[in-house]
Design an enzyme around this catalytic site. Structure first.
Site, PDB file in Angstrom:
ATOM      1  N   CYS A  10       0.645  -1.148   0.156  1.00 23.27           N
ATOM      2  CA  CYS A  10       0.198  -0.494   0.317  1.00 23.27           C
ATOM      3  C   CYS A  10       1.186   1.312  -0.033  1.00 23.27           C
ATOM      4  O   CYS A  10       1.608   1.913  -1.166  1.00 23.27           O
ATOM      5  CB  CYS A  10      -0.718  -0.599   1.194  1.00 23.27           C
ATOM      6  SG  CYS A  10      -2.599   1.559   0.543  1.00 23.27           S
ATOM      7  N   HIS A  49      -3.393  -5.624   1.135  1.00 25.80           N
ATOM      8  CA  HIS A  49      -2.931  -5.827   1.942  1.00 25.80           C
ATOM      9  C   HIS A  49      -3.045  -7.176   2.875  1.00 25.80           C
ATOM     10  O   HIS A  49      -4.074  -7.767   3.694  1.00 25.80           O
ATOM     11  CB  HIS A  49      -3.349  -5.342   3.743  1.00 25.80           C
ATOM     12  CG  HIS A  49      -3.485  -3.863   4.183  1.00 25.80           C
ATOM     13  ND1 HIS A  49      -2.605  -3.188   4.455  1.00 25.80           N
ATOM     14  CD2 HIS A  49      -3.841  -2.856   2.458  1.00 25.80           C
ATOM     15  CE1 HIS A  49      -2.704  -1.593   3.543  1.00 25.80           C
ATOM     16  NE2 HIS A  49      -3.292  -1.673   2.488  1.00 25.80           N
ATOM     17  N   GLU A  52      -1.633  -9.065   4.828  1.00 24.95           N
ATOM     18  CA  GLU A  52      -1.241  -8.549   6.585  1.00 24.95           C
ATOM     19  C   GLU A  52      -2.553  -8.852   7.417  1.00 24.95           C
ATOM     20  O   GLU A  52      -1.620  -9.218   7.904  1.00 24.95           O
ATOM     21  CB  GLU A  52      -0.220  -8.191   6.725  1.00 24.95           C
ATOM     22  CG  GLU A  52      -0.620  -7.162   7.195  1.00 24.95           C
ATOM     23  CD  GLU A  52      -0.240  -6.016   5.810  1.00 24.95           C
ATOM     24  OE1 GLU A  52      -0.616  -6.569   4.318  1.00 24.95           O
ATOM     25  OE2 GLU A  52      -1.121  -4.991   5.339  1.00 24.95           O
TER      26      GLU A  52
END
Lengths: 83, 232
Positions: B90, B207, B209
């Site tokens: 990002c 994302h 994660e």
């Protein structure tokens, strides 16, 4: 006393690069009833006060700053004026 | 085999460093080091540097532009130059582009809207340190949350990325087809993430994660971190 020159750096989206901000402004102007706005491009103006008395040197310095940070050459073009 | 030693760079305005730390620790068993943007050096022996998401320096001037010139970025560039693994997610992807470590730039989303939603991405290749634990062509879900994810580069650069197989992830629909409705940010060629030429740097907008535990709603992002764990 050291002299000061003001450099004005105008950064614009390159032609051909999508300018969503300009498109949004054009849309808003249409909504407000302003007819005949064919295109809007939105950029930014950055004014630098430089401790420099030689306009050519001031311009060269501002251009270097624009290349390194103020503009991203992938998407933007810039113009420097000493004012 | 030693556990992957990772460091996460924190800039003023970074806000996804904890999510990243959780994902890395879960996959590698080792807590990553948090690194401050003013540090001029990286800890010795780092395998992976991560630039996480957020709004570094308030997105002033352009997203990632200020962070790209932070003191630590010289050390990150040196690490990447040695072939060190580098991941930007990002805002981290935006910073890598602004720093010239990846080609292209990220513009305001074509929809003009901040996009906070899940997307689907197709894994384009699996012979990399970032994607070895995926299947080629696998469709994975990933949350995204960005205002500037509209990837642009000139046609020659885009052709080179495609020709050299440097597109890492592409936005697709649930059939695995890249199409405009799958890439609301307007990204050129539906590009969600790209590799550097040596495929040791990965930048992507979504994302992974944030999808590494069933409690988060899924684990589609976990193989990326497991891939990194086994790359050490």
């Amino acid at each position: 006393m050291s002299g000061t020159l003001k450099a004005r750096v105008t950064v614009m989206p390159k032609s051909g690069v999508l300018d969503p901000e300009g498109k949004a402004i054009a849309h808003a102007l249409g909504t407000l009833g302003f007819a005949g706005v064919e295109d809007v491009r939105a950029g930014k103006v950055i004014e630098l006060a430089l401790a420099e008395t030689d306009p050519a040197k001031a311009k060269a310095a501002a251009e270097e700053m624009a290349r390194k940070l103020l503009a991203n050459s992938v998407i933007e073009s810039f113009r420097v004026e000493i004012v | 085999m030693g556990a992957l030693k990772a460091g996460i760079v924190v800039f003023p305005g970074t806000n996804r460093e904890r999510d990243m730390a959780i994902a890395l620790e879960r996959a590698t068993g080792r807590r990553p080091a948090m690194l401050w943007h003013r540090d001029a050096e990286l800890p010795a022996g780092l395998d992976l540097v991560v630039l996480p998401g957020g709004f570094s320096h308030g997105d002033y001037l352009r997203t990632g532009a200020m962070a790209a010139h932070s003191p630590i970025m010289r050390a990150v560039a040196a690490h990447a130059g040695r072939g060190g693994l580098t991941l930007g997610v990002c805002n981290g992807f935006q910073i890598l582009c602004e720093a010239g470590l990846l080609p292209g730039a990220l513009l305001r989303n074509a929809t003009l809207r901040f996009l906070s939603m899940d997307c689907l991405m197709r894994v384009e290749r699996t012979d990399t340190a970032f994607t070895a634990h995926y299947q080629r062509g696998q469709i994975i879900r990933a949350p995204m949350a960005h205002g500037d994810g509209n990837y642009v580069a000139d046609e020659a650069v885009l052709d080179r990325l495609e020709g050299e197989g440097l597109v890492a992830f592409r936005y697709v629909n649930d059939k695995g087809e890249a199409e405009p409705a799958a890439a609301l940010n307007g990204a050129a060629r539906y590009i969600a993430g790209i590799f550097s030429e040596n495929r040791r740097i990965l930048g992507l907008m979504p994302h992974p994660e944030d999808l590494v535990d069933p409690l988060m709603g899924g684990t589609d992002g976990l193989p990326l971190f497991e891939s990194l764990a086994s790359a050490a």
